[in-house]
Design an enzyme around this catalytic site. Structure first.
Site, mmCIF file in Angstrom:
data_model
loop_
_atom_site.group_PDB
_atom_site.id
_atom_site.type_symbol
_atom_site.label_atom_id
_atom_site.label_comp_id
_atom_site.label_asym_id
_atom_site.label_seq_id
_atom_site.Cartn_x
_atom_site.Cartn_y
_atom_site.Cartn_z
ATOM 1 N N GLU A 163 0.808 -1.227 0.000
ATOM 2 C CA GLU A 163 0.000 0.000 0.000
ATOM 3 C C GLU A 163 0.844 1.282 0.000
ATOM 4 O O GLU A 163 0.632 2.187 0.799
ATOM 5 C CB GLU A 163 -0.973 -0.010 1.180
ATOM 6 N N ASN A 205 2.065 -5.211 -3.161
ATOM 7 C CA ASN A 205 0.680 -5.545 -2.815
ATOM 8 C C ASN A 205 -0.106 -4.274 -2.516
ATOM 9 O O ASN A 205 0.377 -3.401 -1.795
ATOM 10 C CB ASN A 205 0.680 -6.456 -1.583
ATOM 11 N N HIS A 241 -10.438 -6.269 -1.906
ATOM 12 C CA HIS A 241 -11.451 -6.051 -0.871
ATOM 13 C C HIS A 241 -12.625 -5.340 -1.534
ATOM 14 O O HIS A 241 -12.557 -4.145 -1.826
ATOM 15 C CB HIS A 241 -10.882 -5.206 0.274
ATOM 16 N N GLU A 271 -6.226 -10.827 -1.102
ATOM 17 C CA GLU A 271 -6.989 -10.583 0.129
ATOM 18 C C GLU A 271 -8.487 -10.514 -0.168
ATOM 19 O O GLU A 271 -9.214 -9.692 0.392
ATOM 20 C CB GLU A 271 -6.522 -9.286 0.814
ATOM 21 N N ASP A 273 -12.257 -10.490 -0.302
ATOM 22 C CA ASP A 273 -13.506 -10.618 0.449
ATOM 23 C C ASP A 273 -14.521 -9.656 -0.159
ATOM 24 O O ASP A 273 -14.161 -8.760 -0.927
ATOM 25 C CB ASP A 273 -13.329 -10.395 1.963
#
Length: 356
Positions: A163, A205, A241, A271, A273
Site C-alpha cells: 500500500e 501488494n 477487498h 486478500e 472478500d
C-alpha cells in the site's frame, strides 16, 4: 504457468472477453472436493486463505483453515506484521507467525508471507522515532534481514511493500517516504532478494488496483521501471477487498490483471472478500456470489495470475465489521461454518472450467 491470456496490447489495454456467471442460490451437486483441488484443476497454483491468531483455539475453524484440499495456501493475516515481529527495536518475536506458519507447513500448504514494509501496524518506536534518512534506512534493512532470514525458504512469496500508493497514483505520505524518500521501495525489494534468496517470489501488494485507474497505472509504471533497472520484483498482488454494489466487473479485474501480465509479472488476488451492507438478504448473497466468481474467474483466465487468497473464510473473524461499521458477512462461510452461495458459485465455476 500456461493459461489463456486475456487480450491486451499495452498499458491502455483491451478488456478480456466478458464473463457472465450463472446464478447460484442453492448448493451445487458436486461432492465438494475442495476449492484448492478445483482451482488446480482449473489451472491455478492455489486457492488459499488468510488465518488469524485470534481463533486458533477454535478447533473447527483450524481444521478447515489447514485443510489442504480446501485451502492449498495460507497467509498469516497479522502475525508477520511489524508490530508483532519487532515490537521493540532489534527485539524479534516470531511466536504469532509460527502459530500459523508451522501448522501450514505441516499440512503441506504453500505460504504467502505478509508483509515487510507498510505504513500501518507499526510499533510506537518506529512511528515516534527521531529518525534521519541514514538511521531509518538501517532500521528497515535490519527488519527485513531478520524476518526474511528467519522465514528463509518457508515462503512461496513475500508482500515486500504494501500500500505505498494513494488512489490518485501519488506515493503515500508514510514515514518511509517522509524520511527515506521514494527509494525506500526499491531498497526494500533489493534487501528482500538479498535476504530471502532467489527462490521466493517478491510482490508489491495494494488495494484499489483491481481496475485500470490512476493507482494501478502508477503501480504498473513503477514495476516497468524496476524491470528496466533490474530491481527485483516478481509479482503484484491485487488485494480485492470488494463491496456488493460497488465491485469491479469481470472485465475490469481482467484488464487490471493484464496490466501486469503484459510486463510478464506474476499476479494474484491476495486478500479477496466481499462485504455486504447489513442487514443481509438472499438477494445480497446472490450478488456477493457473483462478485466472488467474477474475480476468481478473471484470475483463472489471465495467464500470469497464479492464485486467489480469501481474507479469511469465516464471517465472525472478518476484519470488515470493525473497519467498515454497518457492513459484514464478507466471507465464504457463515457464523455456523456453513458454505454460503459464494462458495458454491466459485466451486461450480472452477469445476466447469476444469472440464472444458
Amino acid at each position: 504457468m500456461m493459461k489463456v491470456a486475456a487480450a491486451a496490447t499495452s498499458l491502455s489495454l483491451v478488456a478480456a472477453a466478458p464473463y457472465t456467471p450463472p446464478t447460484y442460490t442453492t448448493p451445487s451437486n458436486l461432492t465438494h472436493p475442495g476449492l484448492d483441488i478445483l482451482a488446480k484443476r482449473a489451472g491455478l497454483l492455489y486457492f488459499g486463505t488468510a488465518i488469524d491468531n485470534v481463533v486458533l483455539n477454535n478447533t473447527a475453524y483450524v481444521s478447515i483453515a489447514h485443510n489442504v484440499s480446501e485451502f492449498g495456501q495460507a497467509t498469516p493475516s497479522n502475525g508477520q506484521k511489524w508490530m508483532y515481529i519487532e515490537p521493540q527495536q532489534n527485539v524479534f518475536n516470531y511466536s504469532m507467525a509460527d502459530a500459523i506458519m508451522k501448522p501450514a507447513k505441516e499440512a503441506g500448504q504453500m505460504r504467502r508471507c505478509h508483509t515487510f514494509a507498510w505504513h500501518s501496524q507499526l510499533p510506537d518506536w518506529v512511528n515516534n522515532g527521531n529518525w534521519t534518512k541514514e538511521t531509518l534506512t538501517a532500521v528497515l534493512e535490519n527488519h527485513i534481514k531478520n524476518e526474511a532470514q528467519y522465514f528463509k525458504d518457508d515462503c512461496y512469496a513475500w508482500d515486500v511493500v504494501n500500500e505505498a500508493f494513494e488512489d490518485d497514483g501519488s506515493l503515500r505520505n508514510s514515514i518511509w517516504l517522509q524520511v527515506m524518500g521514494p527509494e525506500y521501495i526499491e531498497l526494500a525489494f533489493k534487501w528482500a532478494r538479498q535476504y530471502t534468496g532467489n527462490g521466493t517470489r517478491l510482490y508489491y501488494n495494494d488495494y484499489g488496483i483491481e481496475r485500470v485507474n490512476n493507482k494501478s497505472l502508477a503501480v504498473a509504471e513503477m514495476a516497468k521501471d524496476f524491470i528496466a533497472r533490474d530491481i527485483p520484483i516478481d509479482g503484484v498482488g491485487l488485494q480485492a477487498h470488494f463491496t456488493v454494489g460497488r465491485a469491479p466487473t469481470y472485465d475490469e479485474v481482467s484488464a487490471a490483471l493484464t496490466l501486469f501480465d503484459d510486463l510478464k509479472l506474476e499476479t494474484a488476488l491476495t486478500e479477496l472478500d466481499v462485504r455486504i451492507l447489513l442487514p443481509d438478504s438472499p438477494e445480497k448473497q446472490e450478488l456477493q456470489a457473483e462478485v466472488y466468481t467474477n474475480a476468481t474467474k478473471a484470475c483463472v483466465d489471465v495467464a500470469e495470475c497464479v492464485g486467489v487468497t480469501v481474507w479469511d473464510f469465516w464471517d465472525p473473524v472478518s476484519w470488515v465489521p470493525e473497519s467498515f461499521p454497518g457492513y459484514g458477512n464478507a466471507c465464504l462461510l457463515d457464523d455456523d461454518l456453513q458454505r454460503k452461495p459464494a462458495y458454491y458459485a466459485i466451486e461450480k465455476m472452477l469445476d466447469e472450467v476444469a472440464k472444458k
